[in-house]
Design a protein around this motif. Structure first.
Motif, PDB file in Angstrom:
ATOM      1  N   UNK A 104       0.974  -0.881  -0.115  1.00  0.00           N
ATOM      2  CA  UNK A 104      -0.207  -0.242   0.223  1.00  0.00           C
ATOM      3  C   UNK A 104       0.863   1.583   0.453  1.00  0.00           C
ATOM      4  N   UNK A 105       1.193   1.766  -1.183  1.00  0.00           N
ATOM      5  CA  UNK A 105       2.302   3.218  -1.027  1.00  0.00           C
ATOM      6  C   UNK A 105       1.241   4.453  -0.710  1.00  0.00           C
ATOM      7  N   UNK A 106      -0.237   4.101  -0.752  1.00  0.00           N
ATOM      8  CA  UNK A 106      -0.809   5.310  -0.584  1.00  0.00           C
ATOM      9  C   UNK A 106      -2.430   5.293   0.131  1.00  0.00           C
ATOM     10  N   UNK A 107      -3.043   6.019   1.154  1.00  0.00           N
ATOM     11  CA  UNK A 107      -3.627   5.781   1.664  1.00  0.00           C
ATOM     12  C   UNK A 107      -4.542   7.323   1.563  1.00  0.00           C
ATOM     13  N   UNK A 108      -5.850   7.373   0.436  1.00  0.00           N
ATOM     14  CA  UNK A 108      -6.335   9.025   0.459  1.00  0.00           C
ATOM     15  C   UNK A 108      -7.567   8.519   1.537  1.00  0.00           C
ATOM     16  N   UNK A 109      -7.791   8.097   2.063  1.00  0.00           N
ATOM     17  CA  UNK A 109      -9.054   8.185   3.047  1.00  0.00           C
ATOM     18  C   UNK A 109      -8.691   7.140   4.175  1.00  0.00           C
ATOM     19  N   UNK A 110      -9.100   7.749   5.570  1.00  0.00           N
ATOM     20  CA  UNK A 110      -9.321   6.997   6.289  1.00  0.00           C
ATOM     21  C   UNK A 110     -11.363   7.118   7.186  1.00  0.00           C
ATOM     22  N   UNK A 111     -10.786   5.908   8.256  1.00  0.00           N
ATOM     23  CA  UNK A 111     -12.118   4.629   8.560  1.00  0.00           C
ATOM     24  C   UNK A 111     -13.122   6.123   8.860  1.00  0.00           C
ATOM     25  N   UNK A 112     -14.468   6.445   8.338  1.00  0.00           N
ATOM     26  CA  UNK A 112     -15.324   7.090   8.956  1.00  0.00           C
ATOM     27  C   UNK A 112     -16.037   7.913   7.896  1.00  0.00           C
ATOM     28  N   UNK A 113     -14.421   8.212   6.690  1.00  0.00           N
ATOM     29  CA  UNK A 113     -15.191   8.978   5.456  1.00  0.00           C
ATOM     30  C   UNK A 113     -15.587   8.347   4.541  1.00  0.00           C
ATOM     31  N   UNK A 114     -16.833   9.471   4.043  1.00  0.00           N
ATOM     32  CA  UNK A 114     -18.006   8.867   3.310  1.00  0.00           C
ATOM     33  C   UNK A 114     -17.334   9.036   2.112  1.00  0.00           C
ATOM     34  N   UNK A 115     -17.524   8.268   0.905  1.00  0.00           N
ATOM     35  CA  UNK A 115     -17.229   8.271  -0.435  1.00  0.00           C
ATOM     36  C   UNK A 115     -17.825   7.670  -1.606  1.00  0.00           C
ATOM     37  N   UNK A 116     -17.895   8.202  -2.633  1.00  0.00           N
ATOM     38  CA  UNK A 116     -18.684   8.040  -3.735  1.00  0.00           C
ATOM     39  C   UNK A 116     -18.228   7.022  -4.705  1.00  0.00           C
ATOM     40  N   UNK A 117     -18.974   6.381  -5.970  1.00  0.00           N
ATOM     41  CA  UNK A 117     -18.480   5.634  -6.181  1.00  0.00           C
ATOM     42  C   UNK A 117     -17.113   6.053  -7.504  1.00  0.00           C
ATOM     43  N   UNK A 118     -16.312   5.401  -6.699  1.00  0.00           N
ATOM     44  CA  UNK A 118     -15.328   6.019  -8.301  1.00  0.00           C
ATOM     45  C   UNK A 118     -14.313   6.735  -7.571  1.00  0.00           C
ATOM     46  N   UNK A 119     -14.228   7.249  -6.457  1.00  0.00           N
ATOM     47  CA  UNK A 119     -13.531   8.080  -5.633  1.00  0.00           C
ATOM     48  C   UNK A 119     -12.374   7.258  -5.066  1.00  0.00           C
ATOM     49  N   UNK A 120     -10.906   7.389  -5.334  1.00  0.00           N
ATOM     50  CA  UNK A 120      -9.936   6.311  -4.983  1.00  0.00           C
ATOM     51  C   UNK A 120      -9.961   6.768  -3.373  1.00  0.00           C
ATOM     52  N   UNK A 121      -9.882   5.355  -3.368  1.00  0.00           N
ATOM     53  CA  UNK A 121      -9.383   4.858  -1.546  1.00  0.00           C
ATOM     54  C   UNK A 121      -8.095   4.688  -1.413  1.00  0.00           C
ATOM     55  N   UNK A 122      -7.171   3.527  -1.710  1.00  0.00           N
ATOM     56  CA  UNK A 122      -5.700   3.117  -1.856  1.00  0.00           C
ATOM     57  C   UNK A 122      -5.091   3.221  -2.924  1.00  0.00           C
TER      58      UNK A 122
END
Length: 349
Positions: free
Chosen positions: A173-191
């Motif tokens: 895992x070279x990058x993590x874009x969100x944290x636990x509890x974040x609200x994401x939409x379809x297609x948004x990058x997570x990691x």
């Protein structure tokens, strides 16, 4: 009488002018440098001899990961699980994130209840139709309702499956874009997951050297970070199209090492030795004068520099192959040609 005196004065003036010009010409000519044809010019020479020509070329490139992907969910919602950190190694299929899917499960449960009702209706209508107590259309409508409900359940189950996000392949895992509890939409990058178990060294090779490479060729790779280590790679791709500078990307695949771990972005270099010919007549590159279309060399014969036209073949960084015009053992001038003419006496220094 007066005219005669004027004429004599003019003649005298012209004569004096002519004598002055002749005298100046003799002085100028006396100052002009005339080379001494008997003076020998010092030059450096080398022998034309048979050589096993080869060409070594060094190319620098950078390592790219074998695979790299930004993980993007196919479902939206709040992230309730995110059990990974940057730098962590993950296996293929390992959980990256989990999106809240309770609402979807409630909808599946409701559809399952509806399905039970339709199935009960189906049994009743089957019995009634047998006794002609109800039209057959009621039975057909109930069957269609069952099929529609089944399709809705499958769709909801697919959405539930999409709420569980896993690693598509093993990597880091070279990058993590969100944290636990974040609200994401379809297609948004997570990691971002990067596979460096195998790396690709990409080098730009100039047009004149591209024929030194072939797909499947074994290449030795060196790096600055591990100067004493050597890595073995294989040419996996040779670009079919070059850039504006006539450089062609060549991709070399190399297996990573546990002992000397390579990382994407590091520099790597290759030294490619291309054997051009076997034993062939060759002279140093410095001996060639004239143009590439009409190459010439000065050959020392009987103490004089003799200008000869030669034919050249393949070249290396240091030597030209000679295809005609010279013989093995001929002494060619490699330094001092600027002071030479055809037939100039020379002495080797």
């Amino acid at each position: 009488m007066k005219r005669i005196l004027v004429l004599l004065a003019i003649v005298a003036t012209l004569g004096l002018t002519a004598w002055t010009l002749l005298s100046n010409k003799e002085k100028v000519e006396a100052k002009v440098y005339r080379p001494d044809t008997n003076l020998k010019v010092g030059v450096r020479t080398a022998k034309a001899e048979l050589r096993n020509l080869s060409q070594e070329s060094e190319f620098l490139g950078s390592f790219a990961p074998n695979r790299e992907v930004e993980i993007r969910p196919q479902a939206g919602g709040q992230i309730i699980q995110l059990p990974v950190e940057e730098g962590q190694y993950v296996r293929a299929g390992q959980l990256i994130a989990k999106i809240d899917d309770d609402q979807l499960r409630y909808q599946v449960e409701a559809q399952q209840v509806t399905m039970e009702g339709h199935q009960n209706d189906l049994k009743r209508y089957e019995n009634l139709v047998k006794g002609d107590a109800t039209p057959a259309v009621n039975l057909e409508r109930t069957q269609l309702n069952i099929r529609a409900t089944q399709a809705q359940i499958k769709q909801l189950q697919k959405q539930i499956a999409n709420a569980t996000i896993t690693a598509p392949f093993a990597g880091i895992v070279t990058e993590k874009m969100v944290e636990k509890g974040s609200v994401v939409s379809v297609g948004s990058p997570i990691a971002k997951v990067t596979d460096i178990s195998t790396l690709k060294l990409v080098v730009d090779v100039p047009e004149k050297s591209i024929n030194q490479f072939r797909v499947g060729q074994t290449i030795t790779i060196s790096t600055e970070v591990y100067p004493d280590a050597r890595f073995t790679g294989h040419v996996s791709l040779i670009a079919a199209e070059g850039d504006a500078a006539h450089n062609y990307p060549v991709e070399i695949t190399v297996r990573n090492s546990d002992k000397n771990m390579l990382r994407a972005g590091m520099y790597g270099s290759i030294e490619n030795t291309n054997k051009l010919k076997g034993q062939t007549l060759a002279i140093p590159r410095q001996a060639i004068v004239g143009s590439a279309k009409e190459p010439q060399v000065y050959v020392v014969e009987n103490g004089k520099a003799v200008l000869k036209r030669v034919g050249i073949g393949v070249t290396t960084n240091d030597y030209y192959e000679i295809t005609k015009g010279l013989q093995a053992g001929d002494q060619v001038v490699t330094s001092g040609q600027i002071n030479l003419q055809n037939g100039t006496p020379v002495v080797a220094q």
